[in-house]
Design an enzyme around this catalytic site. Sequence first.
Site, mmCIF file in Angstrom:
data_model
loop_
_atom_site.group_PDB
_atom_site.id
_atom_site.type_symbol
_atom_site.label_atom_id
_atom_site.label_comp_id
_atom_site.label_asym_id
_atom_site.label_seq_id
_atom_site.Cartn_x
_atom_site.Cartn_y
_atom_site.Cartn_z
ATOM 1 N N GLU A 203 2.903 -2.813 9.616
ATOM 2 C CA GLU A 203 2.587 -3.254 7.928
ATOM 3 C C GLU A 203 1.193 -3.133 7.618
ATOM 4 O O GLU A 203 0.106 -3.491 8.536
ATOM 5 C CB GLU A 203 3.010 -4.697 8.076
ATOM 6 C CG GLU A 203 2.752 -5.102 6.420
ATOM 7 C CD GLU A 203 3.292 -6.596 6.164
ATOM 8 O OE1 GLU A 203 2.508 -7.162 5.478
ATOM 9 O OE2 GLU A 203 4.184 -7.190 6.906
ATOM 10 N N ARG B 117 1.155 -13.087 -2.509
ATOM 11 C CA ARG B 117 0.537 -11.990 -1.598
ATOM 12 C C ARG B 117 0.682 -12.282 0.000
ATOM 13 O O ARG B 117 0.435 -11.756 0.795
ATOM 14 C CB ARG B 117 -0.434 -11.228 -2.120
ATOM 15 C CG ARG B 117 -0.191 -10.696 -3.327
ATOM 16 C CD ARG B 117 -1.146 -9.714 -3.802
ATOM 17 N NE ARG B 117 -1.168 -9.334 -5.152
ATOM 18 C CZ ARG B 117 -0.561 -8.216 -5.798
ATOM 19 N NH1 ARG B 117 0.297 -7.467 -4.938
ATOM 20 N NH2 ARG B 117 -0.600 -8.007 -6.981
ATOM 21 N N HIS C 216 6.208 -8.697 -0.194
ATOM 22 C CA HIS C 216 6.267 -10.214 -0.549
ATOM 23 C C HIS C 216 7.491 -10.451 -1.249
ATOM 24 O O HIS C 216 8.049 -11.751 -1.565
ATOM 25 C CB HIS C 216 5.198 -10.371 -1.557
ATOM 26 C CG HIS C 216 3.990 -9.941 -1.191
ATOM 27 N ND1 HIS C 216 3.349 -10.186 -0.010
ATOM 28 C CD2 HIS C 216 3.291 -8.652 -1.979
ATOM 29 C CE1 HIS C 216 2.088 -9.092 -0.031
ATOM 30 N NE2 HIS C 216 2.239 -8.504 -1.099
ATOM 31 N N ALA D 151 4.225 -4.215 -3.292
ATOM 32 C CA ALA D 151 4.543 -5.704 -3.596
ATOM 33 C C ALA D 151 6.120 -5.934 -2.966
ATOM 34 O O ALA D 151 6.314 -7.197 -2.874
ATOM 35 C CB ALA D 151 4.704 -5.649 -5.341
ATOM 36 N N ARG E 38 -5.532 3.776 -10.070
ATOM 37 C CA ARG E 38 -5.310 2.417 -10.254
ATOM 38 C C ARG E 38 -6.294 1.524 -9.624
ATOM 39 O O ARG E 38 -6.722 1.617 -8.534
ATOM 40 C CB ARG E 38 -4.000 2.066 -9.644
ATOM 41 C CG ARG E 38 -3.532 0.926 -9.517
ATOM 42 C CD ARG E 38 -2.226 0.493 -8.612
ATOM 43 N NE ARG E 38 -1.947 -0.757 -8.571
ATOM 44 C CZ ARG E 38 -1.316 -1.283 -7.614
ATOM 45 N NH1 ARG E 38 -1.084 -0.905 -6.467
ATOM 46 N NH2 ARG E 38 -1.030 -2.685 -7.548
ATOM 47 N N TYR F 293 -8.730 -0.359 -4.937
ATOM 48 C CA TYR F 293 -7.950 0.652 -4.151
ATOM 49 C C TYR F 293 -8.909 1.927 -3.876
ATOM 50 O O TYR F 293 -8.411 2.835 -3.246
ATOM 51 C CB TYR F 293 -6.805 0.943 -4.734
ATOM 52 C CG TYR F 293 -5.795 -0.210 -4.837
ATOM 53 C CD1 TYR F 293 -5.362 -0.645 -3.967
ATOM 54 C CD2 TYR F 293 -5.645 -1.004 -6.172
ATOM 55 C CE1 TYR F 293 -4.324 -1.658 -3.641
ATOM 56 C CE2 TYR F 293 -4.802 -2.112 -5.895
ATOM 57 C CZ TYR F 293 -4.235 -2.371 -4.974
ATOM 58 O OH TYR F 293 -3.270 -3.699 -5.058
ATOM 59 N N ASN G 181 3.166 0.491 3.937
ATOM 60 C CA ASN G 181 2.884 -0.106 2.723
ATOM 61 C C ASN G 181 3.809 -0.217 1.999
ATOM 62 O O ASN G 181 4.069 0.494 1.091
ATOM 63 C CB ASN G 181 1.383 0.478 2.451
ATOM 64 C CG ASN G 181 0.681 -0.336 1.333
ATOM 65 O OD1 ASN G 181 1.332 -1.154 0.923
ATOM 66 N ND2 ASN G 181 -0.514 0.115 1.144
ATOM 67 N N ASP H 292 14.691 -6.592 6.718
ATOM 68 C CA ASP H 292 16.090 -6.440 7.451
ATOM 69 C C ASP H 292 16.150 -4.960 7.861
ATOM 70 O O ASP H 292 16.487 -4.957 9.087
ATOM 71 C CB ASP H 292 17.348 -6.845 6.706
ATOM 72 C CG ASP H 292 17.529 -8.295 6.444
ATOM 73 O OD1 ASP H 292 16.705 -9.177 7.152
ATOM 74 O OD2 ASP H 292 18.149 -8.764 5.600
ATOM 75 N N PRO I 86 5.848 1.106 -3.650
ATOM 76 C CA PRO I 86 5.596 1.073 -5.397
ATOM 77 C C PRO I 86 4.074 1.121 -5.784
ATOM 78 O O PRO I 86 3.136 0.245 -5.232
ATOM 79 C CB PRO I 86 6.272 -0.211 -6.013
ATOM 80 C CG PRO I 86 6.533 -0.908 -4.760
ATOM 81 C CD PRO I 86 6.385 -0.224 -3.563
ATOM 82 N N ASN I 87 3.808 1.944 -6.594
ATOM 83 C CA ASN I 87 2.541 1.987 -7.241
ATOM 84 C C ASN I 87 1.480 2.770 -6.435
ATOM 85 O O ASN I 87 0.312 2.924 -6.972
ATOM 86 C CB ASN I 87 2.015 0.780 -7.761
ATOM 87 C CG ASN I 87 2.930 -0.217 -8.802
ATOM 88 O OD1 ASN I 87 3.326 0.788 -9.830
ATOM 89 N ND2 ASN I 87 3.309 -1.243 -8.676
ATOM 90 N N HIS J 153 -1.981 -2.945 4.510
ATOM 91 C CA HIS J 153 -2.468 -3.080 3.161
ATOM 92 C C HIS J 153 -3.791 -2.740 2.940
ATOM 93 O O HIS J 153 -4.539 -2.890 3.804
ATOM 94 C CB HIS J 153 -2.371 -4.493 2.867
ATOM 95 C CG HIS J 153 -0.837 -5.209 3.017
ATOM 96 N ND1 HIS J 153 0.121 -4.933 2.108
ATOM 97 C CD2 HIS J 153 -0.382 -5.855 4.019
ATOM 98 C CE1 HIS J 153 1.085 -5.362 2.540
ATOM 99 N NE2 HIS J 153 1.091 -6.154 3.761
ATOM 100 N N ILE J 154 -4.005 -2.027 1.927
ATOM 101 C CA ILE J 154 -5.252 -1.600 1.532
ATOM 102 C C ILE J 154 -6.198 -2.648 1.125
ATOM 103 O O ILE J 154 -7.398 -2.882 1.792
ATOM 104 C CB ILE J 154 -5.334 -0.745 0.459
ATOM 105 C CG1 ILE J 154 -4.518 0.656 0.796
ATOM 106 C CG2 ILE J 154 -6.919 -0.240 -0.023
ATOM 107 C CD1 ILE J 154 -4.028 1.383 -0.498
ATOM 108 N N SER J 155 -5.827 -3.611 0.530
ATOM 109 C CA SER J 155 -6.581 -5.042 0.337
ATOM 110 C C SER J 155 -6.262 -5.837 1.246
ATOM 111 O O SER J 155 -5.409 -5.697 2.028
ATOM 112 C CB SER J 155 -6.306 -5.267 -1.291
ATOM 113 O OG SER J 155 -4.868 -5.959 -1.158
ATOM 114 N N ARG K 143 -6.253 -12.513 -1.960
ATOM 115 C CA ARG K 143 -5.544 -12.417 -3.613
ATOM 116 C C ARG K 143 -4.510 -13.533 -3.743
ATOM 117 O O ARG K 143 -4.604 -14.673 -3.144
ATOM 118 C CB ARG K 143 -4.653 -11.152 -3.482
ATOM 119 C CG ARG K 143 -5.932 -10.077 -3.169
ATOM 120 C CD ARG K 143 -5.203 -8.569 -3.221
ATOM 121 N NE ARG K 143 -4.834 -8.453 -4.509
ATOM 122 C CZ ARG K 143 -4.284 -7.179 -4.971
ATOM 123 N NH1 ARG K 143 -3.872 -6.407 -3.867
ATOM 124 N NH2 ARG K 143 -3.827 -6.936 -6.002
#
Length: 137
Positions: A95, A108, A77, A74, A17, A22, A71, A84, A9-10, A97-99, A104
């Site tokens: 996995e 997170r 988390h 959200a 954004r 990002y 990625n 699963d 998402p997002n 993540h950009i940030s 944070r």
Amino acid sequence: MKILILNGPNLNLLGRREPTIYGNLTFDEFFESLKKKYADITLDYFQSNIEGELIDKLHEVGFNYHGIILNAGAYTHTSVAIGDAVKGIETPVVEVHISNVHAREDFRHISYIAPNAKGVIAGFGLQSYELALESFL
């Protein structure tokens, strides 16, 4: 070699954004540069804001691809179901993540994916995806 990049998402809003977190590059622009740099690899890309669609895609490719770069945004988390799904497939998942999620908000710092992933890369901007890709080579 076939690798799927799966964004949650997002992440369709990259480039617009929160550019201070990002960046200004859209994911499509970045993906095109990856495909050129890694022309000898079949790179596929899928993005959805819908949890079930991400799970369906994991099930679809999770037995016949060489790697998945995930990625989950959200959902990382919050989604036991995505965790699963990663556990239930054979294809290794990294996995991403950009940030730096550990710099944070506290929520997170929890990942339902990491315990079932090959590894986790966070905090290197879009280069996190390339680092994940390199881990499969």
